[in-house]
Design a protein around this motif. Structure first.
Motif, PDB file in Angstrom:
ATOM      1  N   ASP A 162       7.010  19.921  39.436  1.00  0.00           N
ATOM      2  CA  ASP A 162       7.547  18.576  39.659  1.00  0.00           C
ATOM      3  C   ASP A 162       9.047  18.529  39.401  1.00  0.00           C
ATOM      4  N   TYR A 163       9.468  19.124  38.297  1.00  0.00           N
ATOM      5  CA  TYR A 163      10.900  19.171  37.998  1.00  0.00           C
ATOM      6  C   TYR A 163      11.190  20.229  36.951  1.00  0.00           C
ATOM      7  N   SER A 164      12.461  20.566  36.837  1.00  0.00           N
ATOM      8  CA  SER A 164      12.915  21.514  35.825  1.00  0.00           C
ATOM      9  C   SER A 164      14.114  20.909  35.103  1.00  0.00           C
ATOM     10  N   ILE A 165      14.288  21.332  33.868  1.00  0.00           N
ATOM     11  CA  ILE A 165      15.441  20.894  33.079  1.00  0.00           C
ATOM     12  C   ILE A 165      16.133  22.137  32.536  1.00  0.00           C
ATOM     13  N   SER A 166      17.424  22.235  32.815  1.00  0.00           N
ATOM     14  CA  SER A 166      18.233  23.350  32.340  1.00  0.00           C
ATOM     15  C   SER A 166      19.632  22.830  32.051  1.00  0.00           C
ATOM     16  N   ASN A 167      20.160  23.119  30.865  1.00  0.00           N
ATOM     17  CA  ASN A 167      21.482  22.615  30.462  1.00  0.00           C
ATOM     18  C   ASN A 167      21.584  21.097  30.613  1.00  0.00           C
ATOM     19  N   ASN A 168      20.540  20.390  30.236  1.00  0.00           N
ATOM     20  CA  ASN A 168      20.475  18.926  30.320  1.00  0.00           C
ATOM     21  C   ASN A 168      20.598  18.392  31.742  1.00  0.00           C
ATOM     22  N   VAL A 169      20.357  19.254  32.729  1.00  0.00           N
ATOM     23  CA  VAL A 169      20.366  18.843  34.128  1.00  0.00           C
ATOM     24  C   VAL A 169      18.936  18.905  34.644  1.00  0.00           C
ATOM     25  N   THR A 170      18.482  17.777  35.194  1.00  0.00           N
ATOM     26  CA  THR A 170      17.122  17.706  35.724  1.00  0.00           C
ATOM     27  C   THR A 170      17.164  17.879  37.235  1.00  0.00           C
ATOM     28  N   LYS A 171      16.337  18.789  37.708  1.00  0.00           N
ATOM     29  CA  LYS A 171      16.202  19.004  39.146  1.00  0.00           C
ATOM     30  C   LYS A 171      14.771  18.609  39.500  1.00  0.00           C
ATOM     31  N   THR A 172      14.624  17.632  40.396  1.00  0.00           N
ATOM     32  CA  THR A 172      13.298  17.127  40.733  1.00  0.00           C
ATOM     33  C   THR A 172      12.813  17.699  42.059  1.00  0.00           C
ATOM     34  N   TYR A 173      11.509  17.900  42.134  1.00  0.00           N
ATOM     35  CA  TYR A 173      10.868  18.390  43.348  1.00  0.00           C
ATOM     36  C   TYR A 173       9.800  17.414  43.823  1.00  0.00           C
ATOM     37  N   VAL A 174       9.665  16.284  43.152  1.00  0.00           N
ATOM     38  CA  VAL A 174       8.644  15.297  43.486  1.00  0.00           C
ATOM     39  C   VAL A 174       8.877  14.783  44.902  1.00  0.00           C
ATOM     40  N   GLY A 175       7.820  14.720  45.691  1.00  0.00           N
ATOM     41  CA  GLY A 175       7.908  14.222  47.056  1.00  0.00           C
ATOM     42  C   GLY A 175       8.375  15.257  48.065  1.00  0.00           C
ATOM     43  N   GLN A 176       8.604  16.488  47.609  1.00  0.00           N
ATOM     44  CA  GLN A 176       9.056  17.546  48.496  1.00  0.00           C
ATOM     45  C   GLN A 176       7.981  18.627  48.575  1.00  0.00           C
ATOM     46  N   THR A 177       8.041  19.421  49.647  1.00  0.00           N
ATOM     47  CA  THR A 177       7.223  20.619  49.676  1.00  0.00           C
ATOM     48  C   THR A 177       7.776  21.505  48.573  1.00  0.00           C
ATOM     49  N   THR A 178       6.936  21.907  47.673  1.00  0.00           N
ATOM     50  CA  THR A 178       7.444  22.552  46.482  1.00  0.00           C
ATOM     51  C   THR A 178       6.641  23.772  46.094  1.00  0.00           C
ATOM     52  N   TYR A 179       7.130  24.392  45.100  1.00  0.00           N
ATOM     53  CA  TYR A 179       6.504  25.574  44.544  1.00  0.00           C
ATOM     54  C   TYR A 179       5.217  25.210  43.809  1.00  0.00           C
ATOM     55  N   PHE A 180       4.194  26.062  43.957  1.00  0.00           N
ATOM     56  CA  PHE A 180       2.989  25.928  43.150  1.00  0.00           C
ATOM     57  C   PHE A 180       2.484  27.305  42.765  1.00  0.00           C
ATOM     58  N   ILE A 181       1.689  27.332  41.732  1.00  0.00           N
ATOM     59  CA  ILE A 181       1.084  28.579  41.262  1.00  0.00           C
ATOM     60  C   ILE A 181      -0.364  28.310  40.890  1.00  0.00           C
ATOM     61  N   ASN A 182      -1.212  29.284  41.174  1.00  0.00           N
ATOM     62  CA  ASN A 182      -2.618  29.241  40.782  1.00  0.00           C
ATOM     63  C   ASN A 182      -2.881  30.349  39.779  1.00  0.00           C
ATOM     64  N   PHE A 183      -3.519  30.002  38.695  1.00  0.00           N
ATOM     65  CA  PHE A 183      -4.011  30.971  37.729  1.00  0.00           C
ATOM     66  C   PHE A 183      -5.533  30.933  37.825  1.00  0.00           C
ATOM     67  N   LEU A 184      -6.146  32.008  38.286  1.00  0.00           N
ATOM     68  CA  LEU A 184      -7.588  32.032  38.490  1.00  0.00           C
ATOM     69  C   LEU A 184      -8.315  32.523  37.242  1.00  0.00           C
ATOM     70  N   LYS A 185      -9.574  32.110  37.079  1.00  0.00           N
ATOM     71  CA  LYS A 185     -10.367  32.537  35.915  1.00  0.00           C
ATOM     72  C   LYS A 185     -10.507  34.053  35.862  1.00  0.00           C
ATOM     73  N   SER A 186     -10.449  34.683  37.024  1.00  0.00           N
ATOM     74  CA  SER A 186     -10.591  36.145  37.100  1.00  0.00           C
ATOM     75  C   SER A 186      -9.393  36.876  36.502  1.00  0.00           C
ATOM     76  N   GLY A 187      -8.313  36.135  36.214  1.00  0.00           N
ATOM     77  CA  GLY A 187      -7.101  36.768  35.699  1.00  0.00           C
ATOM     78  C   GLY A 187      -6.076  37.030  36.791  1.00  0.00           C
ATOM     79  N   GLN A 188      -6.417  36.701  38.033  1.00  0.00           N
ATOM     80  CA  GLN A 188      -5.470  36.861  39.125  1.00  0.00           C
ATOM     81  C   GLN A 188      -4.593  35.621  39.232  1.00  0.00           C
ATOM     82  N   THR A 189      -3.421  35.813  39.807  1.00  0.00           N
ATOM     83  CA  THR A 189      -2.506  34.700  40.051  1.00  0.00           C
ATOM     84  C   THR A 189      -1.881  34.866  41.423  1.00  0.00           C
TER      85      THR A 189
END
Length: 136
Positions: free
Chosen positions: A44-71
């Protein structure tokens, strides 16, 4: 005879406390893995050096962590992950490869895990970045 019984009981208590400590540590790692697994985590967003970068409403990065241990993530990085707790800091360690086969290994500190929210962080060149994820 009483001294031998005392030392035997003391040794059993020490072993018992160590076993409980290991069980608790294992339980914490298992709970963390269960909470992050089998969900798509969207950045959704990141904060670095007190600067917020938002990704809400955009096609964005996602990650899946599976129960099998795969990602796998939206960038095509595929591999394995593990939850660990070195130096009393809960972390997710990823050992993966990019689509072209280049290694993509990284470790994030887990700052917070909820049923629908996840906060990860890392420090690079002395700058801490926090990554705020949610499930949809």
């Amino acid at each position: 005879m009483k001294i031998i019984k005392f030392f035997t009981i003391a040794a059993l208590l020490i072993v018992g406390f160590n076993a409980c400590s290991k069980d608790e540590a294992t339980a914490e790692l298992n709970v963390a893995k269960n909470m992050i697994s089998d969900k798509a985590w969207y950045l959704d967003y990141s904060i670095s050096n007190n600067v917020t970068k938002t990704y809400v409403g955009q096609t964005t990065y996602f990650i899946n962590f599976l129960k099998s241990g795969q990602t796998k993530d939206s960038d095509g990085i595929i591999g394995y992950y593990a939850i660990q707790k070195p130096n009393n800091v809960l972390q997710v360690y990823v050992n993966a490869n990019t689509i072209s086969g280049a290694p993509a290994n990284y470790t994030y500190d887990i700052e917070s895990i909820g049923s629908q929210n996840l906060i990860l962080s890392y420090t690079k060149n002395g700058v801490k970045t926090q990554l705020y994820y949610s499930t949809k």
